[in-house]
Write an enzyme that holds these catalytic residues in place. Structure first.
Site, PDB file in Angstrom:
ATOM      1  N   ARG A 256       0.854  -1.192   0.000  1.00  0.00           N
ATOM      2  CA  ARG A 256       0.000   0.000   0.000  1.00  0.00           C
ATOM      3  C   ARG A 256       0.886   1.238   0.000  1.00  0.00           C
ATOM      4  NH1 ARG A 256      -4.572  -0.361   4.630  1.00  0.00           N
ATOM      5  NH2 ARG A 256      -5.050   1.722   3.810  1.00  0.00           N
ATOM      6  N   HIS A 257       0.332   2.331  -0.438  1.00  0.00           N
ATOM      7  CA  HIS A 257       1.029   3.607  -0.322  1.00  0.00           C
ATOM      8  C   HIS A 257       1.292   3.919   1.151  1.00  0.00           C
ATOM      9  CE1 HIS A 257      -2.772   5.249   1.121  1.00  0.00           C
ATOM     10  NE2 HIS A 257      -3.354   4.611   0.104  1.00  0.00           N
ATOM     11  N   ASN A 263      -5.877   9.468   5.169  1.00  0.00           N
ATOM     12  CA  ASN A 263      -5.872   8.396   6.166  1.00  0.00           C
ATOM     13  C   ASN A 263      -5.943   8.975   7.564  1.00  0.00           C
ATOM     14  OD1 ASN A 263      -3.513   6.308   4.356  1.00  0.00           O
ATOM     15  ND2 ASN A 263      -5.726   6.176   4.412  1.00  0.00           N
ATOM     16  N   ARG A 321      -0.758   9.698  -3.786  1.00  0.00           N
ATOM     17  CA  ARG A 321      -0.204   8.995  -2.634  1.00  0.00           C
ATOM     18  C   ARG A 321       0.648   7.788  -3.023  1.00  0.00           C
ATOM     19  NH1 ARG A 321      -5.762   8.717  -2.787  1.00  0.00           N
ATOM     20  NH2 ARG A 321      -6.848   6.694  -2.621  1.00  0.00           N
ATOM     21  N   GLU A 359      -7.530   3.394  -6.932  1.00  0.00           N
ATOM     22  CA  GLU A 359      -8.385   2.829  -5.894  1.00  0.00           C
ATOM     23  C   GLU A 359      -9.847   2.813  -6.325  1.00  0.00           C
ATOM     24  OE1 GLU A 359      -8.947   0.831  -3.728  1.00  0.00           O
ATOM     25  OE2 GLU A 359      -8.344   1.612  -1.772  1.00  0.00           O
ATOM     26  N   HIS A 425      -3.271   0.424  -3.620  1.00  0.00           N
ATOM     27  CA  HIS A 425      -4.286   0.759  -2.620  1.00  0.00           C
ATOM     28  C   HIS A 425      -4.883  -0.523  -2.043  1.00  0.00           C
ATOM     29  CE1 HIS A 425      -4.191   4.857  -4.355  1.00  0.00           C
ATOM     30  NE2 HIS A 425      -4.034   4.206  -5.481  1.00  0.00           N
TER      31      HIS A 425
END
Length: 523
Positions: A256-257, A263, A321, A359, A425
């Protein structure tokens, strides 16, 4: 409060509207697999250790997961082991051993009977008969039995031919010696016995020819292909997919980023940049990629270890991201000779941006927290809780929609020979992970893909090996506040085995499942 509908400048006179049978947010037919109405039986053909089972398993995995078409393999070797046991000597496979020939034919017919029963079921679309099928007489027998069954299915042969001695030896070493027939046997003894078994088949082997007047695909060393008489939706889909396959070992890294600003705020979707913790993870990922992913360690015959640089790919989505997470990567150029003997300069971690890795789009809920969605749109919130796989955000996407746009990427992931790092993502990685690990479509939306973790996948003929490495633990992220993205507990089935939720790790996790910081889902 229902989600607001678009306003029209004029009233529409529509007394008999087109109402979707499946209701609001219905799944399109092309997403659910119902456009494929033909049935297809695939007969695998080829000598042992040519990759037949690998091809068969990848075909069934692909059509069942991405096309939502029920598929099943009938491996004659399994039927033979159930009938006469394992560790049968090479003499068992000789054509002049009448008793053994009768036993092998019995196993073949048992598998064929089960295949015919399976294909006669409603909703079933694909069956794969996995055996050597090494003579024209045997293949004609299969076609005749299938025609007499009255199922009305199409059929095709896929013949795998291996002329590359290096590839053949690799297949024997990495695949055949790990099968039940040779498990726990001395490797040198096993190789000698398997070679004798292969020679026994080779004595009577007949390649598929035009005189059989049957659709077939011939695969030479996973590089050259001959396609004959292939027509129809499913046969063409399968053929195109097979032309992307190979049996060489490969590694897929999923990450994941780094933690994003959204977030931290608990918002889903959006296109925000990285938080302070996210930037630190980006630095650590770059170091790990350089020191671990791009280095291949091999063991010599004398037990010593040898290290060397290998070419590696880097993919991200178009969103900030993911791109920011790769900002510290180095891109040296190396000289490399590929498996087709081409030699060229290779740029390490050359950044490939792919829109189909974006995403899952939350549509009208983009930029909201789950609590805001529950309060403002309780009906939408309830629909998502009921069926997370098929639920589509208003004017957005569902997991099934995303699977549709990831299908071409599955072809590419099967095709490439080099390791690849996919920085993406949670929603995307849930699907890619489930596909590689053999999970069902229904399980995919609930796979745990934590932040700050590299997931290493090594697919092979009989499954996929996994290793997880956490580069930044929760204690190191203690300065962060709760990111608020923890999903409602009711949307995560508590009965799912932890192994299937992606809990395997190189070292013990320092956080619980659904942890709001480390395991915080974004969709």
């Amino acid at each position: 409060m229902p989600f607001p509908q678009r306003k029209h400048s004029m009233e529409i006179d529509n007394p008999t509207p087109h109402v979707l049978e499946a209701g609001e947010n219905a799944v399109p037919l092309e997403v659910s697999g119902h456009t494929a109405t033909d049935k297809l039986v695939i007969f695998m053909v080829g000598l042992p250790a040519t990759g037949k089972t690998h091809i068969a398993k990848r075909i069934c995995r692909y059509v069942s997961f991405f096309l939502d078409i029920p598929a099943k393999i009938f491996n004659v070797g399994d039927y033979r082991r159930n009938l006469v046991g394992v560790n049968m000597p090479a003499s068992f496979y000789r054509s002049d051993n009448a008793e053994a020939v009768a036993a092998r034919h019995k196993a073949c017919d048992a598998a064929l009977d089960d295949l015919c029963v399976y294909m006669s079921e409603d909703g079933v679309r694909v069956g794969v008969y996995d055996a050597t099928n090494s003579t024209t007489e045997r293949r004609n027998h299969l076609r005749k039995r299938l025609a007499e069954s009255g199922i009305g299915t199409k059929f095709m042969c896929i013949e795998s031919i291996c002329t590359d001695q290096r590839l053949l030896e690799e297949n024997i070493r990495t695949v055949k010696l790990n099968t039940p027939d040779y498990r726990d046997m001395d490797p040198e003894v096993a190789v000698a016995d398997f070679t004798a078994r292969r020679d026994a088949y080779k004595e009577v082997y007949e390649t598929v020819g035009d005189d059989e007047k049957s659709p077939f695909v011939k695969v030479y060393d996973m590089q050259k292909f001959i396609v004959n008489r292939i027509r129809g939706y499913l046969p063409l889909k399968v053929t195109h997919f097979v032309m992307n396959l190979h049996t060489l070992p490969r590694t897929i890294y999923l990450s994941r980023h780094g933690q994003s600003e959204y977030n931290v705020l608990g918002k889903i979707g959006g296109d925000s940049g990285l938080s302070k913790a996210g930037i630190e993870y980006a630095r650590r990922l770059a170091v790990y990629a350089k020191e671990e992913m791009s280095i291949q360690k091999t063991t010599n015959d004398d037990g010593t270890t040898k290290e060397g640089v290998v070419p590696i790919r880097l993919w991200t989505s178009t969103l900030n991201r993911t791109k920011e997470t790769t900002q510290f990567f180095e891109h040296p150029t190396i000289r490399w000779k590929f498996d087709n003997n081409d030699e060229a300069d290779w740029i390490q971690f050359r950044h490939m941006i792919k829109r189909n890795l974006d995403e899952l789009y939350a549509g009208g809920c983009d930029g909201m927290t789950y609590k805001e969605i529950e309060m403002k749109y309780p009906e939408e919130f309830g629909r998502r809780q009921t069926d997370k796989l098929a639920y589509r955000y208003p004017r957005g996407e569902s997991y099934m929609d995303v699977m549709l746009r990831l299908e071409p990427l599955a072809h590419e992931m099967e095709r490439i020979r080099e390791p690849v790092l996919v920085v993406g993502h949670q929603g995307i990685h849930r699907i890619l992970y489930a596909y590689m690990m053999g999970l069902s479509r229904e399980e995919a939306p609930y796979v745990s893909i934590p932040l700050n973790t590299v997931i290493e996948l090594r697919p092979h003929a009989y499954g996929c090996d996994e290793k997880r490495v956490c580069l930044m633990n929760k204690q190191e992220m203690s300065e962060m506040s709760d990111d608020g993205q923890d999903e409602p507990v009711t949307s995560i089935p508590t009965s799912m085995p932890m192994a299937k939720r992606g809990s395997n790790s190189e070292k013990k996790k320092d956080f619980a499942a659904n942890d709001p910081v480390m395991d915080a889902p974004s969709h």
